[in-house]
Scaffold this motif. Structure first.
Motif, PDB file in Angstrom:
ATOM      1  N   ARG A 103       2.265   9.817  -8.052  1.00 55.48           N
ATOM      2  CA  ARG A 103       1.046   9.039  -8.224  1.00 55.48           C
ATOM      3  C   ARG A 103       1.196   8.153  -9.452  1.00 55.48           C
ATOM      4  N   ILE A 104       0.691   6.935  -9.349  1.00 54.69           N
ATOM      5  CA  ILE A 104       0.744   5.966 -10.447  1.00 54.69           C
ATOM      6  C   ILE A 104      -0.680   5.595 -10.837  1.00 54.69           C
ATOM      7  N   ARG A 105      -1.005   5.749 -12.118  1.00 56.25           N
ATOM      8  CA  ARG A 105      -2.333   5.358 -12.612  1.00 56.25           C
ATOM      9  C   ARG A 105      -2.147   4.494 -13.846  1.00 56.25           C
ATOM     10  N   ARG A 106      -2.605   3.263 -13.764  1.00 55.70           N
ATOM     11  CA  ARG A 106      -2.502   2.343 -14.892  1.00 55.70           C
ATOM     12  C   ARG A 106      -3.732   2.508 -15.775  1.00 55.70           C
ATOM     13  N   ILE A 107      -3.496   2.800 -17.045  1.00 60.21           N
ATOM     14  CA  ILE A 107      -4.564   3.060 -18.004  1.00 60.21           C
ATOM     15  C   ILE A 107      -4.681   1.884 -18.960  1.00 60.21           C
ATOM     16  N   VAL A 108      -5.875   1.361 -19.111  1.00 58.73           N
ATOM     17  CA  VAL A 108      -6.092   0.259 -20.047  1.00 58.73           C
ATOM     18  C   VAL A 108      -6.018   0.825 -21.458  1.00 58.73           C
ATOM     19  N   GLY A 109      -4.961   0.478 -22.164  1.00 55.13           N
ATOM     20  CA  GLY A 109      -4.773   1.009 -23.510  1.00 55.13           C
ATOM     21  C   GLY A 109      -3.398   0.683 -24.035  1.00 55.13           C
ATOM     22  N   THR A 110      -3.120   1.131 -25.246  1.00 59.14           N
ATOM     23  CA  THR A 110      -1.840   0.873 -25.905  1.00 59.14           C
ATOM     24  C   THR A 110      -0.940   2.102 -25.793  1.00 59.14           C
ATOM     25  N   HIS A 111       0.204   2.034 -26.450  1.00 62.11           N
ATOM     26  CA  HIS A 111       1.188   3.113 -26.375  1.00 62.11           C
ATOM     27  C   HIS A 111       0.575   4.477 -26.729  1.00 62.11           C
ATOM     28  N   TRP A 112      -0.266   4.482 -27.771  1.00 64.24           N
ATOM     29  CA  TRP A 112      -0.863   5.743 -28.195  1.00 64.24           C
ATOM     30  C   TRP A 112      -2.254   5.930 -27.583  1.00 64.24           C
ATOM     31  N   VAL A 113      -2.344   5.721 -26.278  1.00 63.93           N
ATOM     32  CA  VAL A 113      -3.604   5.964 -25.571  1.00 63.93           C
ATOM     33  C   VAL A 113      -3.994   7.435 -25.658  1.00 63.93           C
ATOM     34  N   THR A 114      -3.037   8.298 -25.931  1.00 63.28           N
ATOM     35  CA  THR A 114      -3.328   9.720 -26.133  1.00 63.28           C
ATOM     36  C   THR A 114      -4.262   9.935 -27.312  1.00 63.28           C
ATOM     37  N   ARG A 115      -4.198   9.034 -28.286  1.00 63.08           N
ATOM     38  CA  ARG A 115      -5.107   9.134 -29.433  1.00 63.08           C
ATOM     39  C   ARG A 115      -6.375   8.311 -29.233  1.00 63.08           C
ATOM     40  N   SER A 116      -6.223   7.119 -28.674  1.00 63.12           N
ATOM     41  CA  SER A 116      -7.380   6.227 -28.569  1.00 63.12           C
ATOM     42  C   SER A 116      -8.323   6.629 -27.444  1.00 63.12           C
ATOM     43  N   LYS A 117      -7.794   7.198 -26.359  1.00 66.13           N
ATOM     44  CA  LYS A 117      -8.623   7.588 -25.216  1.00 66.13           C
ATOM     45  C   LYS A 117      -8.215   8.973 -24.697  1.00 66.13           C
ATOM     46  N   PRO A 118      -8.292   9.976 -25.563  1.00 66.60           N
ATOM     47  CA  PRO A 118      -7.818  11.310 -25.154  1.00 66.60           C
ATOM     48  C   PRO A 118      -8.576  11.883 -23.977  1.00 66.60           C
ATOM     49  N   GLN A 119      -9.874  11.537 -23.845  1.00 73.01           N
ATOM     50  CA  GLN A 119     -10.656  12.081 -22.742  1.00 73.01           C
ATOM     51  C   GLN A 119     -10.168  11.552 -21.403  1.00 73.01           C
ATOM     52  N   VAL A 120      -9.675  10.308 -21.389  1.00 79.73           N
ATOM     53  CA  VAL A 120      -9.134   9.732 -20.147  1.00 79.73           C
ATOM     54  C   VAL A 120      -7.855  10.459 -19.749  1.00 79.73           C
ATOM     55  N   VAL A 121      -6.979  10.700 -20.720  1.00 82.00           N
ATOM     56  CA  VAL A 121      -5.725  11.397 -20.451  1.00 82.00           C
ATOM     57  C   VAL A 121      -5.992  12.830 -20.002  1.00 82.00           C
ATOM     58  N   ALA A 122      -6.896  13.517 -20.694  1.00 83.25           N
ATOM     59  CA  ALA A 122      -7.200  14.910 -20.342  1.00 83.25           C
ATOM     60  C   ALA A 122      -7.774  15.014 -18.936  1.00 83.25           C
ATOM     61  N   ALA A 123      -8.687  14.103 -18.581  1.00 84.42           N
ATOM     62  CA  ALA A 123      -9.302  14.149 -17.258  1.00 84.42           C
ATOM     63  C   ALA A 123      -8.273  13.909 -16.164  1.00 84.42           C
ATOM     64  N   ALA A 124      -7.370  12.944 -16.381  1.00 80.29           N
ATOM     65  CA  ALA A 124      -6.345  12.663 -15.377  1.00 80.29           C
ATOM     66  C   ALA A 124      -5.393  13.844 -15.218  1.00 80.29           C
ATOM     67  N   ALA A 125      -4.979  14.430 -16.333  1.00 78.63           N
ATOM     68  CA  ALA A 125      -4.093  15.593 -16.262  1.00 78.63           C
ATOM     69  C   ALA A 125      -4.772  16.756 -15.546  1.00 78.63           C
ATOM     70  N   ALA A 126      -6.051  16.973 -15.850  1.00 83.29           N
ATOM     71  CA  ALA A 126      -6.790  18.074 -15.223  1.00 83.29           C
ATOM     72  C   ALA A 126      -6.889  17.904 -13.715  1.00 83.29           C
ATOM     73  N   GLU A 127      -6.998  16.669 -13.250  1.00 81.14           N
ATOM     74  CA  GLU A 127      -7.078  16.428 -11.806  1.00 81.14           C
ATOM     75  C   GLU A 127      -5.784  16.820 -11.107  1.00 81.14           C
ATOM     76  N   LEU A 128      -4.641  16.482 -11.707  1.00 84.11           N
ATOM     77  CA  LEU A 128      -3.371  16.865 -11.092  1.00 84.11           C
ATOM     78  C   LEU A 128      -3.172  18.374 -11.146  1.00 84.11           C
ATOM     79  N   ILE A 129      -3.575  18.984 -12.237  1.00 82.93           N
ATOM     80  CA  ILE A 129      -3.475  20.443 -12.359  1.00 82.93           C
ATOM     81  C   ILE A 129      -4.321  21.122 -11.294  1.00 82.93           C
ATOM     82  N   GLU A 130      -5.538  20.639 -11.093  1.00 82.20           N
ATOM     83  CA  GLU A 130      -6.427  21.201 -10.074  1.00 82.20           C
ATOM     84  C   GLU A 130      -5.797  21.083  -8.686  1.00 82.20           C
ATOM     85  N   TYR A 131      -5.207  19.940  -8.414  1.00 84.01           N
ATOM     86  CA  TYR A 131      -4.550  19.745  -7.116  1.00 84.01           C
ATOM     87  C   TYR A 131      -3.390  20.724  -6.938  1.00 84.01           C
ATOM     88  N   ALA A 132      -2.564  20.874  -7.973  1.00 81.42           N
ATOM     89  CA  ALA A 132      -1.416  21.775  -7.868  1.00 81.42           C
ATOM     90  C   ALA A 132      -1.846  23.234  -7.733  1.00 81.42           C
TER      91      ALA A 132
END
Length: 428
Positions: free
Chosen positions: A254-283
């Motif tokens: 799956r490919i998801r393009r996130i509006v943000g810079t290299h360190w989107v993990t810091r600037s938008k952590p809630q977006v990263v966490a939500a996306a990761a949680a969705e894949l975890i739930e699926y698995a």
């Protein structure tokens, strides 16, 4: 929260922290360069309510040991470190991996090797490709050149200038020791770690030990686990094509393009966490969110998109709703007197219908909030009624940070409202 030390195969001690629910799925977060595990603070906070979250300082960073010499930083050793951490925190069963930058590079190496075979349930990658995949990608751009491929290759080469700079002896090391390089990175990238929290000195060996060896002699390394790539659209170091053109190596991608810079993990952590949680739930459960279905690389341009159409009881609004449904979109319809008949025509692609007075701006805003609460943030909003309230949807799209479109058939008054929203930085 608990802490433990894990000893790697060569004796290097790795600092490991565990937080969250003891009975939740185990998620291991692997940081990149020049960070340490503190980079994951925001993402971890978004995962701990439902997951058992593991972070660790990779060798050369944070509280972990800092061996000297290039051999200690080769990818095989880094992948073995990850294996050691996984076995220590989860002796049996599977874990989920989320990684960024050099953490992603070494995690790709681990999941495409034998050390973690059968132990990984899912992998979310940000801003770090497999070096073998990257080497093959560069060769493909040059061996079968087209204007687009040549442009992609040149663009990535220009983004990678620092890789050559880090090969120079002494000078990069000195710049890290004096703090000048850390300050310069933060000036260019405000979301990067402040210099006092950067661990760039020893990590220089990552580039010196691996880059040219792996890029010049790439090996086929297929991944057999569910993978999603979160590609920041404004990444100053890893371009979107290099991150996302990996279909030939990943069978469940799956490919998801996130509006943000290299360190989107810091600037938008809630977006990263939500996306990761969705894949975890699926698995874990087999339940796939609409966002994950939309992100499948074989999905059509409108397939599994959530589309809202107002003014949908007849005319252009109804025709628009039907056209989206024919393309595989999931459609929500609304009108002043409802749109029940249109919903019936949409058959399995009709999600819901609402009665909303589009001349009442507050009512439209309540409608937008209700859509988000009951069905999620839409990908496309077509306002055929065209009077008020589009700003509420624009704001949702901006917060989600995965793009979207708002189409309005409207008077100049509504256009002015949209332009006011755009001036506040809310344009998707």
């Amino acid at each position: 929260m608990s802490h433990q030390w894990v000893t790697a195969s060569d004796g290097v001690r790795l600092s490991v922290t565990i937080d969250g629910r003891s009975d939740g799925p185990t998620v291991v977060l692997v940081h990149g360069y020049p960070d340490n595990s503190s980079m994951w603070a925001g993402v971890a906070a978004g995962l701990t309510a439902k997951h058992r979250v593991v972070t660790y300082d990779v060798r050369g960073a944070g509280r972990s040991d800092k061996p000297s010499g290039r051999a200690s930083y080769r990818l095989d050793q880094l992948a073995d470190d990850l294996r050691a951490v996984v076995e220590a925190v989860q002796p049996a069963g599977q874990v989920h991996l989320v990684a960024h930058d050099w953490g992603s590079i070494q995690t790709w190496h681990a999941i495409t090797g034998e050390g973690l075979r059968g132990r990984v349930a899912s992998y979310t990658s940000l801003s770090g490709p497999s070096l073998d995949h990257a080497g093959a990608w560069f060769r493909a751009q040059l061996r079968r050149p087209t204007p687009k491929r040549l442009k992609n290759a040149l663009n990535q080469f220009l983004h990678s200038w620092y890789i050559l700079a880090f090969q120079v002896p002494v000078i990069p090391d000195l710049l890290w020791r004096t703090g000048l390089l850390g300050k310069q990175i933060q000036r260019m990238e405000p979301d990067a770690a402040p210099p006092e929290k950067s661990d760039g000195l020893h990590g220089l060996q990552l580039y010196r030990a691996n880059m040219f060896t792996r890029l010049s002699r790439p090996a086929p390394r297929p991944a057999d686990v569910p993978v999603q790539v979160l590609a920041p659209t404004g990444d100053a170091y890893v371009t979107t094509p290099l991150q996302t053109e990996v279909t030939r190596w990943v069978s469940d991608l799956r490919i998801r393009r996130i509006v943000g810079t290299h360190w989107v993990t810091r600037s938008k952590p809630q977006v990263v966490a939500a996306a990761a949680a969705e894949l975890i739930e699926y698995a874990e459960t087999g339940v796939e969110s609409r966002a994950l279905r939309r992100a499948r690389v074989d999905a059509g341009p409108f397939e599994h998109r959530l589309v809202v159409v107002t003014g949908a009881s007849s005319g252009i609004g109804r025709a628009t709703a039907l056209a989206f449904a024919e393309q595989g979109a999931d459609v929500i319809v609304a009108d002043t007197s409802g749109a029940a008949e249109t919903l019936k025509l949409l058959e399995e692609h009709g999600v819901a219908e609402y009665t909303v007075d589009s001349s009442d701006g507050e009512a439209v805003r309540r409608f937008a909030e209700r859509v988000r609460a009951e069905h999620g943030v839409p990908d496309i909003v077509v306002d055929d009624a065209g009077r008020h309230g589009e700003g509420a949807f624009v704001l949702m799209l901006a917060e989600r940070a995965e793009g979207g479109q708002v189409v309005t058939l409207a008077s100049a008054a509504v256009l002015r409202e949209i332009l006011r929203a755009a001036e506040k930085g809310l344009t998707p």
